[in-house]
Design a protein around this motif. Structure first.
Motif, short mmCIF file in Angstrom:
data_model
loop_
_atom_site.label_atom_id
_atom_site.label_comp_id
_atom_site.label_asym_id
_atom_site.label_seq_id
_atom_site.Cartn_x
_atom_site.Cartn_y
_atom_site.Cartn_z
N GLU A 158 0.84 -1.20 0.00
CA GLU A 158 0.00 0.00 0.00
C GLU A 158 0.88 1.25 0.00
O GLU A 158 1.88 1.32 0.71
N GLU B 48 0.51 5.52 -5.52
CA GLU B 48 -0.18 5.62 -4.24
C GLU B 48 -1.17 4.48 -4.08
O GLU B 48 -2.37 4.69 -3.84
N GLN C 37 -3.64 1.61 -3.26
CA GLN C 37 -4.61 1.41 -2.19
C GLN C 37 -5.08 -0.03 -2.24
O GLN C 37 -5.00 -0.71 -3.27
N LYS D 234 -7.94 -1.15 -2.43
CA LYS D 234 -9.01 -1.32 -3.41
C LYS D 234 -8.47 -1.50 -4.84
O LYS D 234 -9.22 -1.86 -5.75
N ASP D 235 -7.18 -1.25 -5.03
CA ASP D 235 -6.58 -1.46 -6.35
C ASP D 235 -6.28 -2.94 -6.61
O ASP D 235 -5.91 -3.30 -7.74
#
Lengths: 115, 109
Positions: B14, B77, B79, B81-82
């Motif tokens: 992350e 960056e 996350q 959710k990626d």
């Protein structure tokens, strides 16, 4: 809002049966595509259409057929279902833009199991 | 015909930056697209490159080199959710869209 819908979402059928998967879009797109998705193979193109009465074979078209009688619908028919056709099927549509700069919109998929 | 190659899996933490590469061979080429697919979901469009260079859309950027038949997707960056599968796709003659086999991105804490 415009959308693209597939039905059914899940289907179990027996070997040898004819099955039709529906795809309906309200984007008024000329281009429509059918893909199958299997682990390790990504999305493979089955058939596609650039407009009414136009259909073309993709890379894995054997055992499948499509027809395009109007702009909104491109049904996919499995003539005689085989276990090898167990897969997740995605329909997509896109606008015809010169140079290909166009986003494809996908339906939610149909999970087909052939037993 | 057309063929596309991309790594099968990439893992990153992350907040980091990750690059997913795609090489292609095609008989007709208009551009390279990238799509994201979460487990159980439908592919969704991320970006399109028709010309050489970098296209930036928020945290995501996509690059194309037509002379090298190569492109990449850059995610910054990162996350949680990626975490998803990412597909490159070539638009060939007549807007025909051919996909690669996909890269599964795992984002870890």
């Amino acid at each position: 809002d415009a959308e693209i819908t597939q039905s059914p979402r899940h289907k179990i059928t027996e070997t040898g049966r004819q099955v039709t998967l529906a795809c309906h879009q309200t984007w008024n797109h000329n281009n429509m595509f059918w893909y199958r998705q299997d682990l390790g193979h990504g999305l493979r193109l089955i058939h596609y259409s650039y407009g009414v009465q136009d259909t073309n074979k993709g890379e894995v078209s054997d055992g499948y057929s499509v027809s395009r009688s109007n702009t909104e619908d491109l049904p996919l028919t499995l003539e005689s279902a085989a276990s090898s056709q167990t897969s997740v099927y995605f329909c997509a549509s896109s606008e015809s833009i010169r140079g290909g700069d166009t986003e494809a919109f996908f339906g939610q998929g149909t999970r087909l199991t052939v037993v | 015909g057309q063929s596309l190659e991309q790594p099968s899996e990439v893992t990153a933490v992350e907040g980091a930056i990750v690059q997913i590469n795609c090489t292609y061979q095609t008989s007709g080429f208009y551009g390279l697209s990238w799509y994201q697919q979460h487990d159980g979901g439908a592919p969704t469009f991320l970006s399109y490159n028709a010309l050489d260079g970098l296209e930036e859309t928020g945290r995501f950027s996509s690059f194309l080199s037509r002379s090298d038949s190569y492109g990449y997707l850059l995610l910054q960056e990162l996350q949680m959710k990626d975490s998803a599968s990412y597909f490159c796709a070539v638009t060939g003659g007549g807007n025909k869209l051919t996909f690669g086999t996909g890269t599964q991105l795992k984002v870890e804490l």
